[in-house]
Design a protein around this motif. Structure first.
Motif, PDB file in Angstrom:
ATOM      1  N   VAL A 322       0.902  -1.097   0.198  1.00 53.06           N
ATOM      2  CA  VAL A 322       0.407   0.315  -0.013  1.00 53.06           C
ATOM      3  C   VAL A 322       0.867   1.405  -0.468  1.00 53.06           C
ATOM      4  CG1 VAL A 322      -1.752   1.120   1.142  1.00 53.06           C
ATOM      5  CG2 VAL A 322      -1.857  -0.974   0.997  1.00 53.06           C
ATOM      6  N   GLU A 323       2.325   1.170   0.573  1.00 47.74           N
ATOM      7  CA  GLU A 323       2.903   1.916   0.986  1.00 47.74           C
ATOM      8  C   GLU A 323       3.699   2.837  -0.535  1.00 47.74           C
ATOM      9  OE1 GLU A 323       4.329   1.318   5.573  1.00 47.74           O
ATOM     10  OE2 GLU A 323       6.013   1.440   3.735  1.00 47.74           O
ATOM     11  N   LYS A 324       3.306   2.209  -1.514  1.00 46.33           N
ATOM     12  CA  LYS A 324       4.748   1.818  -2.389  1.00 46.33           C
ATOM     13  C   LYS A 324       3.217   1.876  -3.199  1.00 46.33           C
ATOM     14  CE  LYS A 324       7.904  -0.968  -1.538  1.00 46.33           C
ATOM     15  NZ  LYS A 324       8.673  -2.423  -2.076  1.00 46.33           N
ATOM     16  N   ASP A 325       1.709   2.526  -3.427  1.00 46.62           N
ATOM     17  CA  ASP A 325       0.906   2.024  -4.027  1.00 46.62           C
ATOM     18  C   ASP A 325       0.248   0.859  -4.804  1.00 46.62           C
ATOM     19  OD1 ASP A 325      -0.981   4.141  -4.354  1.00 46.62           O
ATOM     20  OD2 ASP A 325      -0.006   5.040  -5.809  1.00 46.62           O
ATOM     21  N   GLN A 326       1.661  -0.367  -4.584  1.00 50.65           N
ATOM     22  CA  GLN A 326       1.399  -0.847  -5.234  1.00 50.65           C
ATOM     23  C   GLN A 326      -0.544  -2.198  -5.755  1.00 50.65           C
ATOM     24  OE1 GLN A 326       4.032  -3.272  -4.339  1.00 50.65           O
ATOM     25  NE2 GLN A 326       5.873  -2.777  -6.093  1.00 50.65           N
ATOM     26  N   GLN A 327      -0.260  -2.814  -6.579  1.00 55.56           N
ATOM     27  CA  GLN A 327      -2.107  -3.149  -6.620  1.00 55.56           C
ATOM     28  C   GLN A 327      -1.625  -4.894  -6.040  1.00 55.56           C
ATOM     29  OE1 GLN A 327      -6.021  -3.197  -6.291  1.00 55.56           O
ATOM     30  NE2 GLN A 327      -4.819  -0.932  -5.996  1.00 55.56           N
ATOM     31  N   ILE A 328      -2.781  -5.201  -5.783  1.00 50.05           N
ATOM     32  CA  ILE A 328      -2.591  -7.088  -5.395  1.00 50.05           C
ATOM     33  C   ILE A 328      -3.192  -7.795  -6.854  1.00 50.05           C
ATOM     34  CG2 ILE A 328      -4.362  -7.407  -4.556  1.00 50.05           C
ATOM     35  CD1 ILE A 328      -2.413  -9.890  -2.886  1.00 50.05           C
ATOM     36  N   GLU A 329      -2.712  -8.565  -7.245  1.00 50.53           N
ATOM     37  CA  GLU A 329      -2.939  -9.370  -8.722  1.00 50.53           C
ATOM     38  C   GLU A 329      -3.860 -10.435  -7.797  1.00 50.53           C
ATOM     39  OE1 GLU A 329      -2.398  -8.369 -11.551  1.00 50.53           O
ATOM     40  OE2 GLU A 329      -0.859  -7.175 -11.576  1.00 50.53           O
ATOM     41  N   ALA A 330      -4.801 -10.001  -7.965  1.00 49.96           N
ATOM     42  CA  ALA A 330      -6.194 -11.352  -7.551  1.00 49.96           C
ATOM     43  C   ALA A 330      -6.281 -13.312  -8.277  1.00 49.96           C
ATOM     44  CB  ALA A 330      -7.452 -10.872  -8.220  1.00 49.96           C
ATOM     45  N   ASP A 331      -5.247 -12.711  -9.371  1.00 50.57           N
ATOM     46  CA  ASP A 331      -5.258 -14.023 -10.506  1.00 50.57           C
ATOM     47  C   ASP A 331      -3.347 -14.845  -9.726  1.00 50.57           C
ATOM     48  OD1 ASP A 331      -4.239 -12.376 -11.772  1.00 50.57           O
ATOM     49  OD2 ASP A 331      -5.105 -13.380 -13.540  1.00 50.57           O
ATOM     50  N   GLN A 332      -3.111 -14.088  -9.314  1.00 51.61           N
ATOM     51  CA  GLN A 332      -1.212 -14.684  -8.350  1.00 51.61           C
ATOM     52  C   GLN A 332      -1.232 -14.870  -7.877  1.00 51.61           C
ATOM     53  OE1 GLN A 332       1.041 -14.627 -11.067  1.00 51.61           O
ATOM     54  NE2 GLN A 332      -0.759 -14.367 -13.115  1.00 51.61           N
ATOM     55  N   CYS A 333      -2.075 -14.313  -6.157  1.00 50.05           N
ATOM     56  CA  CYS A 333      -2.051 -14.156  -4.966  1.00 50.05           C
ATOM     57  C   CYS A 333      -2.066 -15.657  -4.408  1.00 50.05           C
ATOM     58  CB  CYS A 333      -2.170 -13.192  -4.930  1.00 50.05           C
ATOM     59  SG  CYS A 333      -4.344 -13.094  -4.325  1.00 50.05           S
ATOM     60  N   THR A 334      -2.107 -15.652  -3.047  1.00 49.54           N
ATOM     61  CA  THR A 334      -2.553 -17.020  -1.835  1.00 49.54           C
ATOM     62  C   THR A 334      -3.825 -16.424  -1.702  1.00 49.54           C
ATOM     63  OG1 THR A 334      -1.400 -16.551  -0.318  1.00 49.54           O
ATOM     64  CG2 THR A 334      -0.163 -18.047  -1.823  1.00 49.54           C
ATOM     65  N   PHE A 335      -4.321 -17.513  -1.243  1.00 41.83           N
ATOM     66  CA  PHE A 335      -6.325 -17.145  -0.567  1.00 41.83           C
ATOM     67  C   PHE A 335      -5.303 -16.230   0.648  1.00 41.83           C
ATOM     68  CE2 PHE A 335     -10.106 -18.251   1.896  1.00 41.83           C
ATOM     69  CZ  PHE A 335     -10.744 -17.372   1.328  1.00 41.83           C
ATOM     70  N   LEU A 336      -5.021 -16.703   1.192  1.00 43.19           N
ATOM     71  CA  LEU A 336      -4.339 -15.711   2.155  1.00 43.19           C
ATOM     72  C   LEU A 336      -3.946 -14.218   2.104  1.00 43.19           C
ATOM     73  CD1 LEU A 336      -3.164 -14.704   5.514  1.00 43.19           C
ATOM     74  CD2 LEU A 336      -0.983 -15.751   4.778  1.00 43.19           C
ATOM     75  N   GLU A 337      -2.445 -13.929   1.287  1.00 37.92           N
ATOM     76  CA  GLU A 337      -3.083 -12.937   0.941  1.00 37.92           C
ATOM     77  C   GLU A 337      -3.641 -12.085   0.221  1.00 37.92           C
ATOM     78  OE1 GLU A 337       1.201 -13.501  -1.449  1.00 37.92           O
ATOM     79  OE2 GLU A 337       0.216 -14.152  -1.825  1.00 37.92           O
ATOM     80  N   TYR A 338      -4.466 -12.832  -0.323  1.00 42.57           N
ATOM     81  CA  TYR A 338      -6.167 -12.089  -0.905  1.00 42.57           C
ATOM     82  C   TYR A 338      -6.882 -11.676   0.616  1.00 42.57           C
ATOM     83  CZ  TYR A 338     -10.490 -12.609  -2.850  1.00 42.57           C
ATOM     84  OH  TYR A 338     -11.767 -12.530  -3.283  1.00 42.57           O
ATOM     85  N   LEU A 339      -7.421 -12.429   1.743  1.00 42.82           N
ATOM     86  CA  LEU A 339      -7.821 -12.028   2.124  1.00 42.82           C
ATOM     87  C   LEU A 339      -7.287 -10.662   3.374  1.00 42.82           C
ATOM     88  CD1 LEU A 339      -8.856 -15.558   4.332  1.00 42.82           C
ATOM     89  CD2 LEU A 339     -10.494 -14.492   3.212  1.00 42.82           C
ATOM     90  N   ALA A 340      -6.064 -10.856   2.928  1.00 41.16           N
ATOM     91  CA  ALA A 340      -5.007 -10.076   4.228  1.00 41.16           C
ATOM     92  C   ALA A 340      -5.433  -8.190   3.249  1.00 41.16           C
ATOM     93  CB  ALA A 340      -3.570 -10.065   3.794  1.00 41.16           C
ATOM     94  N   TRP A 341      -5.569  -8.324   2.290  1.00 47.80           N
ATOM     95  CA  TRP A 341      -6.063  -7.234   1.150  1.00 47.80           C
ATOM     96  C   TRP A 341      -7.328  -6.143   1.196  1.00 47.80           C
ATOM     97  CZ3 TRP A 341      -2.199  -4.466  -0.895  1.00 47.80           C
ATOM     98  CH2 TRP A 341      -2.890  -3.693  -2.115  1.00 47.80           C
ATOM     99  N   LYS A 342      -8.557  -8.025   1.902  1.00 52.59           N
ATOM    100  CA  LYS A 342      -9.954  -7.961   2.306  1.00 52.59           C
ATOM    101  C   LYS A 342      -9.470  -7.031   3.362  1.00 52.59           C
ATOM    102  CE  LYS A 342     -11.224  -8.906  -2.285  1.00 52.59           C
ATOM    103  NZ  LYS A 342     -12.156  -8.242  -3.087  1.00 52.59           N
ATOM    104  N   ASN A 343      -9.528  -7.408   4.533  1.00 48.84           N
ATOM    105  CA  ASN A 343      -9.215  -7.138   5.687  1.00 48.84           C
ATOM    106  C   ASN A 343      -8.176  -7.042   6.849  1.00 48.84           C
ATOM    107  OD1 ASN A 343      -9.484  -9.221   8.142  1.00 48.84           O
ATOM    108  ND2 ASN A 343     -11.215  -9.503   6.459  1.00 48.84           N
ATOM    109  N   ASP A 344      -8.166  -6.324   7.145  1.00 51.47           N
ATOM    110  CA  ASP A 344      -6.756  -6.481   8.819  1.00 51.47           C
ATOM    111  C   ASP A 344      -7.180  -7.094  10.102  1.00 51.47           C
ATOM    112  OD1 ASP A 344      -4.876  -4.406   6.716  1.00 51.47           O
ATOM    113  OD2 ASP A 344      -7.063  -2.793   7.397  1.00 51.47           O
TER     114      ASP A 344
END
Ligand code: HEM
Length: 596
Positions: A322-344
């Motif tokens: 987020v600091e680097k203004d990067q976006q997550i690639e939904a089809d490249q990430c693990t489920f954990l990364e995906y969940l972490a992206w959705k909430n804290d």
């Protein structure tokens, strides 16, 4: 203290107090009333004090049951309106409280063929939905395809998972989707759904990597050496799911259990499920067996200690992105990364991860292990499935989505395994606090609409629905993948999909169906490419304890051999029913490498 609510987290104290209150109602209130009466009338019971108090408990239970029936009768009339409605037949045991039925159910579990006793009970009641009423507490059990369809689909809003089910695994599943109703469930499901879409689970590299490891393990066996394929497939699905979910494999296929962290995690994870299963056999009063503390708490802590740092790292990684203004690639990430992206929320992410691990692992492992068991019993099935794999993929080809689509026979094999050995053999729902009119029953024992009282526990045994001859024909007990390819026979399911619900149905249908079938297919393709003959290692296999022949005489709608299932004649393994069905002592097989 907040009341037990659907969205609440349950503290163990709340659950224990609830059980203690129920016990107090059962055994304290009647003797207290008796004491008040005797004091008020200045009567001394003398030697009769103890028997009279025992009698008071018994009479108290009778009065409560009578009052409960009276209220239900009134509510049934209100619910039915002008219609004539039936009540769900009650099992009538020989002893008060149906104690003899409880004893027989435990005995059936310990030494009988899975759910055999229920066939007898359904037949006695001439109904496919029955009321067990144990110690005055109603428990409805159903194998009725129409009633189950209603609870899962059209009548969904009248049911929820219910507190009984949620209390059992609170320490492991917490706010995970398998443990919540209402808005939290909806949100959790909506977040996870895109991740399990057909498109998302088309990358088979992960499945293939772990499947190839399994094949190496099988290839390295000495000639004639047996292996427990239930254990092998369990390790396969554990490693695959952990890598898919966390981005790092638990590597159980290395058989290196001594390795601290993950070894204790896997053990704790399994032990909690065992405890939950034991709890379920004591019904709503299970907390009384843990009066001095929650047995799952230390195990839950082990799980948290293992998972939480992994979640923290994912959240840290997200913060940096987020600091680097990067976006997550939904089809490249693990489920954990995906969940972490959705909430804290660490707890929420952990619960959701654990839920998917629990849902994904034993179920798919069971599908694979029971399919191999069937290969050992029906060599012609393995031969045909292998021929199909060789025709469409070849002896070394890599299975991709297009190739798998061509494997119609393998799909039929999986369907048939899911029918006869359905991994989630039973499930539970609770009706909401209003009476319901169940639709007319299926044709097994035709019955009109029946009244289900408010807040009823409904256990449904898809295991028996899948094997019911009234729905599947006389050969329901026979393992025969051809039934899925024969238009006449497969018509039974197309006309009424509710008779086949291995992945459940309706809004809470399994989210991982595509994942499971793709994973299982990749494993099977690799297995059939490398191996061509499978035998059950009967010298290693824990034999079932029952005598197979002669079968008891008599008959019922469930076929000759009443009161048992006909599969008893042929079964070489002993089925057990934890959350997921399994074979006691594993499934020991010998595999023969295919000639080059
Ligand atoms: C052969 C393998 C599988 C079978 C037979 C199976 C069966 C089922 C069944 C019967 C349910 C409904 C349970 C209930 O309502 O009580 C369910 C729910 C679920 N399954 Fe599966 N499952 C399998 C594999 C998987 C896999 C691989 C995943 C994930 C990767 C998964 C994820 C889920 C989830 C998240 C739910 C909960 C859905 C909800 O409550 O909304 N399952 N599964």
């Amino acid at each position: 203290m907040p009341p037990l609510g659907i969205e609440e987290r349950y503290s163990f104290n709340q659950v224990r107090n609830r059980a203690l209150k129920e016990l107090a109602k059962l055994i304290l209130v009647p003797p207290l009333l008796l004491s008040v009466l005797t004091r008020a009338s200045r009567t001394s019971l003398g030697y009769w004090t103890v028997p009279c108090h025992g009698l008071a408990i018994f009479l108290g239970a009778c009065v409560r049951t009578w009052y409960h029936d009276y209220l239900q009768g009134r509510d049934a009339k209100r619910t039915g309106g002008e219609k004539t409605i039936g009540t769900i037949p009650r099992v009538k045991g020989k002893l008060p409280g149906n104690i003899d039925i409880v004893v027989r159910l435990f005995a059936n579990n310990d030494s009988g063929y899975l759910y055999d006793l229920f066939l007898e009970l359904f037949d006695q009641c001439q109904s496919t939905t029955i009321n067990l009423r144990i110690f005055g507490i109603d428990k409805y059990v159903s194998i009725d395809s129409e009633h189950i369809k209603y609870a899962l689909g059209p009548g969904f809003r009248h049911f929820w998972l219910g507190n009984t089910r949620k209390e059992l695994l609170e320490n492991l599943l917490g706010d995970g989707m398998l443990n919540r109703d209402g808005d939290l469930w909806k949100t959790q499901r909506a977040i996870a759904r895109p991740f399990f879409s057909n498109d998302r689970v088309r990358d088979f590299t992960l499945f293939d990597k772990h499947a190839q490891r399994c094949m190496s393990i099988l290839s390295d066996l000495e000639p004639g050496q047996a292996i427990d394929v239930a254990d092998l497939t369990w390790r396969f699905t554990t490693d695959t799911a952990s890598e898919f979910l966390f981005g790092q494999t638990l590597d159980t296929l290395s058989f290196n259990e001594a390795d601290g962290g993950f070894g204790s995690f896997i053990n704790a994870f399994g032990e909690i499920q065992d405890i939950a299963f034991k709890r379920s056999s004591f019904g709503a009063l299970w907390p009384l067996t843990e009066l001095f503390g929650d047995l799952t708490e230390p195990l839950g802590n082990v799980v948290k200690q293992f998972v939480d740092p992994i979640v923290q790292r994912a959240l840290e990684h997200k913060r940096k992105m987020v600091e680097k203004d990067q976006q997550i690639e939904a089809d490249q990430c693990t489920f954990l990364e995906y969940l972490a992206w959705k909430n804290d929320d660490v707890g929420l992410i952990r619960d959701q991860l654990i839920t998917i691990l629990i849902a994904a692992r034993d179920t798919t492992a069971a599908l694979l292990a029971f399919t191999i068991y069937m290969f050992t019993q029906h060599p012609e099935v393995a031969v045909k499935a292998r021929a199909e794999v060789l025709e469409h993929i070849g002896p070394n080809g890599t299975p991709g989505i297009e190739e798998l689509k061509k494997l119609k026979y393998l799909q039929a094999v999986f369907n048939e395994t899911l029918r006869v050995f359905t991994p989630l053999h039973a499930s539970i729902r609770e009706s909401k606090p209003t009476g319901i009119l169940l639709p007319p029953s299926d044709p097994t024992y035709p019955r009109g609409p029946m009244y289900l009282p408010p807040s009823s526990t409904l256990i449904y045994l898809s295991f028996l629905t899948h094997r019911n001859p009234a729905l599947w024909g006389e050969d329901a007990h026979v393992y025969d993948p051809e039934r899925w390819l024969d238009p006449e026979r497969s018509q039974r399911v197309t006309a009424n999909p509710a008779i086949f619900i291995p992945f459940s149905a309706g809004p809470r249908t399994c989210l991982g169906q595509s994942y499971a079938l793709n994973e299982a297919s990749v494993f099977m393709v690799r297995l059939l490419q490398r191996f061509e003959h499978f035998t059950l290692a009967e010298d290693k296999q824990l034999a079932p304890p029952w005598k197979t022949k002669p079968l008891p005489t008599g008959s019922s709608i469930f076929g000759p051999g009443y009161p048992g299932t006909k599969r008893k004649e042929v079964e070489k393994i002993w089925l057990g029913n934890h959350v997921v069905m399994f074979s006691k002592g594993g499934i020991w097989a010998r595999v023969l490498k295919a000639s080059e």
